[in-house]
Design an enzyme around this catalytic site. Structure first.
Site, PDB file in Angstrom:
ATOM      1  N   HIS A 187      15.344  14.242   7.354  1.00 19.33           N
ATOM      2  CA  HIS A 187      15.945  15.369   8.090  1.00 19.33           C
ATOM      3  C   HIS A 187      15.624  15.179   9.582  1.00 19.33           C
ATOM      4  O   HIS A 187      15.936  14.149  10.156  1.00 19.33           O
ATOM      5  CB  HIS A 187      15.391  16.672   7.486  1.00 19.33           C
ATOM      6  CG  HIS A 187      16.069  17.936   7.903  1.00 19.33           C
ATOM      7  ND1 HIS A 187      17.302  17.977   8.498  1.00 19.33           N
ATOM      8  CD2 HIS A 187      15.667  19.235   7.818  1.00 19.33           C
ATOM      9  CE1 HIS A 187      17.633  19.239   8.749  1.00 19.33           C
ATOM     10  NE2 HIS A 187      16.656  20.019   8.350  1.00 19.33           N
TER      11      HIS A 187
ATOM     12  N   ASP B 157      20.915  12.359  15.143  1.00 23.64           N
ATOM     13  CA  ASP B 157      19.630  11.724  15.448  1.00 23.64           C
ATOM     14  C   ASP B 157      19.771  10.290  15.940  1.00 23.64           C
ATOM     15  O   ASP B 157      18.831   9.742  16.520  1.00 23.64           O
ATOM     16  CB  ASP B 157      18.732  11.757  14.200  1.00 23.64           C
ATOM     17  CG  ASP B 157      18.435  13.182  13.762  1.00 23.64           C
ATOM     18  OD1 ASP B 157      18.221  14.032  14.643  1.00 23.64           O
ATOM     19  OD2 ASP B 157      18.444  13.456  12.546  1.00 23.64           O
TER      20      ASP B 157
ATOM     21  N   ARG C 208      27.987  15.876  17.445  1.00 21.02           N
ATOM     22  CA  ARG C 208      26.761  15.977  18.251  1.00 21.02           C
ATOM     23  C   ARG C 208      26.347  14.594  18.756  1.00 21.02           C
ATOM     24  O   ARG C 208      25.742  14.464  19.809  1.00 21.02           O
ATOM     25  CB  ARG C 208      25.635  16.619  17.417  1.00 21.02           C
ATOM     26  CG  ARG C 208      25.954  18.016  16.927  1.00 21.02           C
ATOM     27  CD  ARG C 208      24.907  18.520  15.946  1.00 21.02           C
ATOM     28  NE  ARG C 208      24.823  17.680  14.755  1.00 21.02           N
ATOM     29  CZ  ARG C 208      23.927  17.833  13.786  1.00 21.02           C
ATOM     30  NH1 ARG C 208      23.031  18.799  13.857  1.00 21.02           N
ATOM     31  NH2 ARG C 208      23.928  17.037  12.728  1.00 21.02           N
TER      32      ARG C 208
ATOM     33  N   SER D  41      16.005  22.641   6.704  1.00 19.89           N
ATOM     34  CA  SER D  41      15.218  23.547   7.554  1.00 19.89           C
ATOM     35  C   SER D  41      15.816  24.957   7.574  1.00 19.89           C
ATOM     36  O   SER D  41      15.098  25.952   7.393  1.00 19.89           O
ATOM     37  CB  SER D  41      15.099  22.996   8.985  1.00 19.89           C
ATOM     38  OG  SER D  41      16.361  22.669   9.509  1.00 19.89           O
TER      39      SER D  41
ATOM     40  N   HIS E 185      25.142  11.327   6.198  1.00 19.28           N
ATOM     41  CA  HIS E 185      24.983  12.780   6.222  1.00 19.28           C
ATOM     42  C   HIS E 185      25.371  13.361   4.871  1.00 19.28           C
ATOM     43  O   HIS E 185      26.254  12.832   4.196  1.00 19.28           O
ATOM     44  CB  HIS E 185      25.835  13.418   7.324  1.00 19.28           C
ATOM     45  CG  HIS E 185      25.353  14.786   7.700  1.00 19.28           C
ATOM     46  ND1 HIS E 185      25.783  15.918   7.053  1.00 19.28           N
ATOM     47  CD2 HIS E 185      24.449  15.189   8.617  1.00 19.28           C
ATOM     48  CE1 HIS E 185      25.161  16.960   7.573  1.00 19.28           C
ATOM     49  NE2 HIS E 185      24.341  16.551   8.523  1.00 19.28           N
TER      50      HIS E 185
HETATM   51  N1  CMX Z   1      20.958   3.902   5.094  1.00 20.22           N
HETATM   52  C1  CMX Z   1      20.824   3.386   3.847  1.00 20.22           C
HETATM   53  N2  CMX Z   1      21.176   4.006   2.726  1.00 20.22           N
HETATM   54  C2  CMX Z   1      21.733   5.218   2.866  1.00 20.22           C
HETATM   55  C3  CMX Z   1      21.951   5.808   4.120  1.00 20.22           C
HETATM   56  C4  CMX Z   1      21.524   5.108   5.264  1.00 20.22           C
HETATM   57  N3  CMX Z   1      21.630   5.628   6.499  1.00 20.22           N
HETATM   58  N4  CMX Z   1      22.530   7.010   3.939  1.00 20.22           N
HETATM   59  C5  CMX Z   1      22.660   7.182   2.604  1.00 20.22           C
HETATM   60  N5  CMX Z   1      22.179   6.082   1.954  1.00 20.22           N
HETATM   61  C6  CMX Z   1      22.061   5.876   0.516  1.00 20.22           C
HETATM   62  C7  CMX Z   1      21.163   6.953  -0.076  1.00 20.22           C
HETATM   63  O1  CMX Z   1      19.784   6.649   0.140  1.00 20.22           O
HETATM   64  C8  CMX Z   1      21.582   6.943  -1.519  1.00 20.22           C
HETATM   65  O2  CMX Z   1      20.993   5.814  -2.119  1.00 20.22           O
HETATM   66  P1  CMX Z   1      20.379   5.904  -3.630  1.00 20.22           P
HETATM   67  O3  CMX Z   1      21.522   6.361  -4.493  1.00 20.22           O
HETATM   68  O4  CMX Z   1      19.938   4.520  -3.893  1.00 20.22           O
HETATM   69  O5  CMX Z   1      19.280   6.903  -3.551  1.00 20.22           O
HETATM   70  C9  CMX Z   1      23.087   6.676  -1.415  1.00 20.22           C
HETATM   71  O6  CMX Z   1      23.302   6.061  -0.127  1.00 20.22           O
HETATM   72  C10 CMX Z   1      23.950   7.925  -1.519  1.00 20.22           C
HETATM   73  O7  CMX Z   1      23.492   8.884  -0.567  1.00 20.22           O
HETATM   74  P2  CMX Z   1      24.548   9.829   0.201  1.00 20.22           P
HETATM   75  O8  CMX Z   1      25.217  10.659  -0.819  1.00 20.22           O
HETATM   76  O9  CMX Z   1      25.392   8.994   1.096  1.00 20.22           O
HETATM   77  O10 CMX Z   1      23.611  10.668   1.156  1.00 20.22           O
HETATM   78  P3  CMX Z   1      22.727  11.953   0.821  1.00 20.22           P
HETATM   79  O11 CMX Z   1      23.598  13.155   0.950  1.00 20.22           O
HETATM   80  O12 CMX Z   1      21.993  11.785  -0.460  1.00 20.22           O
HETATM   81  O13 CMX Z   1      21.654  11.899   1.982  1.00 20.22           O
HETATM   82  C11 CMX Z   1      20.921  11.559   4.233  1.00 20.22           C
HETATM   83  C12 CMX Z   1      21.986  12.197   3.324  1.00 20.22           C
HETATM   84  C13 CMX Z   1      21.137  12.043   5.654  1.00 20.22           C
HETATM   85  C14 CMX Z   1      19.535  11.983   3.747  1.00 20.22           C
HETATM   86  C15 CMX Z   1      21.063  10.017   4.142  1.00 20.22           C
HETATM   87  O14 CMX Z   1      22.317   9.631   4.639  1.00 20.22           O
HETATM   88  C16 CMX Z   1      19.960   9.287   4.899  1.00 20.22           C
HETATM   89  O15 CMX Z   1      18.889   9.061   4.344  1.00 20.22           O
HETATM   90  N6  CMX Z   1      20.207   8.907   6.207  1.00 20.22           N
HETATM   91  C17 CMX Z   1      19.199   8.297   7.032  1.00 20.22           C
HETATM   92  C18 CMX Z   1      18.213   9.358   7.526  1.00 20.22           C
HETATM   93  C19 CMX Z   1      18.847  10.286   8.551  1.00 20.22           C
HETATM   94  O16 CMX Z   1      19.476   9.847   9.507  1.00 20.22           O
HETATM   95  N7  CMX Z   1      18.634  11.589   8.384  1.00 20.22           N
HETATM   96  C20 CMX Z   1      19.067  12.595   9.365  1.00 20.22           C
HETATM   97  C21 CMX Z   1      20.244  13.431   8.889  1.00 20.22           C
HETATM   98  C22 CMX Z   1      20.586  14.503   9.896  1.00 20.22           C
HETATM   99  C23 CMX Z   1      19.521  15.563   9.917  1.00 20.22           C
HETATM  100  O17 CMX Z   1      19.320  16.246   8.907  1.00 20.22           O
HETATM  101  O18 CMX Z   1      18.852  15.702  10.919  1.00 20.22           O
END
Ligand code: CMX
Length: 436
Positions: free
Chosen positions: A273, A374, A328, A243, A319
């Site tokens: 996000h 979140d 937070r 964002s 994250h």
């Molecule tokens: N549950 C399951 N799998 C997860 C996970 C979770 N909470 N967090 C990461 N992973 C997975 C990813 O989907 C990715 O899988 P693939 O390789 O199969 O695609 C793998 O672990 C590696 O990802 P990462 O390097 O740990 O995380 P990213 O930097 O790519 O993504 C985020 C970060 C936040 C998008 C991810 O952790 C996620 O999807 N979390 C759940 C959604 C969430 O809570 N988002 C809010 C974040 C805060 C915000 O921006 O507001």
């Protein structure tokens, strides 16, 4: 001194001169090497932006102009009788770099109250919007049409000099921040309150968060405290998140602050996000339906594994930058321990906190198994009666305006150019690196 514009008018040229000299001295210095893997991995970790209002350390969390969340809770001014910081204070801090006085923060509350009224065309458009439109889409649409009021847009069209762009951007940002609680409350009332309450009146003797709460029909002073904390801690998370980066990018084209901010809200509305705060409560409610309020650890673990095996993420965990429990999250947990220790959903959130990180670690691929902001915000909101989950990200957006708009003022003040990184095709990369 409550002349906020005057204060930054003094600071901007000094900072611009500092950057000019810094670029002259070190402009060719190398910051880092970029790996091919990073290009395919969402540019993760690539240091490529300058963003002044906050900085995120993977192992410590966010600092706003050098202050951590506990620092802000301690040092920023409070409402009368309150214990949580006023968001007005964090905006002042991010915009000026200084911790404000109580007088400065009170001035800001009044200034925003003065600018809060929505133009009638915006009210009309919002009132006629279908209630099936997601609250985040309503937010984006309302802010987009508010751009008809942009002072920057008019000044640009009239040919003002680049050196004074920031002055008009400042005015737009202040107007937008002032109007956001009214827009947010209208979205809530329009979508979820049966009566046509039309009760979006600002009380100029009250603060920004209190006004937002009352315009949504709430009156519990403890909920006002939560709003203050909530709106403070979601305000900024350095510049690379989807964002903030979107607002920064769109703003760099000299789109006005309204449409730049609306673009960022469309990014915040994604489930990976900001929408994750909605997703967390949806997920917890599904869990409660299946397992009740007090499931044993084994059943809880099974539920988490089932989520993962069905190909979904555990919302609220993980994250892109952080490698610890999000501070937070921690401060919201402390708020819950103080004000709602016996709430069954809070107890469930605590139980989830125990079981999810080891499972995500076991998965092997998750870089950060710990909860983010979140994972905790929804439980607090539902405790005070705000149970409409699809609304949660709107509050996140109202808060995110403070950091991103403070940065927008600085970006134009410093004169940052249009953002335009270089992209390559896989073919071109293979040619360069010799891969097949
Ligand atoms: N549950 C399951 N799998 C997860 C996970 C979770 N909470 N967090 C990461 N992973 C997975 C990813 O989907 C990715 O899988 P693939 O390789 O199969 O695609 C793998 O672990 C590696 O990802 P990462 O390097 O740990 O995380 P990213 O930097 O790519 O993504 C985020 C970060 C936040 C998008 C991810 O952790 C996620 O999807 N979390 C759940 C959604 C969430 O809570 N988002 C809010 C974040 C805060 C915000 O921006 O507001």
């Amino acid at each position: 001194n409550t002349d906020l514009k005057g204060i930054i008018a003094q600071k901007i040229p000094k900072h611009a001169a500092l950057i000019k000299q810094f670029r002259k001295d070190k402009g060719k210095s190398k910051i880092m090497d970029v790996e091919l893997g990073q290009m395919y991995n969402g540019m993760r970790g690539i240091r490529s932006m300058v963003y002044e209002t906050s900085l995120l350390d993977p192992n410590e969390g966010i600092r706003f102009r050098g202050l951590t969340i506990p620092d802000c809770q301690k040092r920023l001014p409070k409402a009368p009788g309150g214990k949580e910081p006023l968001p007005e204070g964090i905006f002042w801090l991010m915009l000026t770099g200084d911790v404000p006085t109580q007088e400065q923060v009170n001035w800001l509350s009044k200034e925003w109250a003065k600018r809060a009224k929505l133009p009638s065309h915006v009210v009309k458009s919002m009132d006629t919007m279908s209630k099936t439109v997601h609250p985040m889409a309503q937010l984006s649409a309302a802010v987009t049409i508010l751009s008809a009021e942009s002072k920057f847009q008019k000044a640009y069209a009239s040919g003002v000099k680049k050196t004074v762009y920031w002055e008009y951007v400042y005015e737009d940002c202040m107007d937008l921040l002032a109007k956001l609680p009214v827009i947010a409350a209208k979205i809530y009332n329009h979508s979820f309150r049966s009566e046509d309450c039309g009760c979006v009146e600002i009380d100029p003797s009250k603060d920004w968060s209190y006004n937002l709460m009352t315009m949504m029909g709430y009156s519990d002073p403890q909920f006002a405290e939560l709003m203050r904390l909530y709106l403070t801690i979601h305000c900024d998370h350095e510049g690379g998140n989807a964002s903030a980066h979107t607002i920064h990018l769109v703003g760099s084209t000299l789109s006005d602050p309204f449409i730049s901010f609306a673009a960022g809200m469309n990014a915040l509305a994604g489930p990976l996000h900001g929408l994750a705060n909605q997703e967390v409560l949806v997920w917890i409610n599904r869990l409660r339906e299946k397992l009740g309020d007090d499931p044993d650890e084994k059943r809880l673990k099974d539920f988490v594994w089932k989520t993962l095996k069905s190909g979904q993420v555990v919302p609220g965990y993980g994250h892109a930058v952080l490698r610890i429990t999000d501070p937070r999250y921690t401060c919201q947990r402390e708020f819950a321990e103080k004000h709602l220790p016996d709430d069954p959903v809070f107890k469930l959130v605590s139980a989830i906190y125990k079981v999810v990180p080891p499972i995500l670690k076991e998965l092997g691929k998750v870089a950060n198994p710990w909860p983010n902001v979140d994972a905790h915000s929804g439980v607090l909101l539902q405790y005070y009666g705000l149970t409409q989950m699809s609304y949660y990200t709107v509050l996140f957006g109202v808060s995110r305006a403070m950091g991103t708009l403070a940065q927008l003022v600085w970006s134009r003040g410093i004169g940052f150019p249009i953002e335009r990184p270089k992209s390559l095709t896989t073919e071109a990369l293979m040619k360069q690196l010799g891969g097949k």
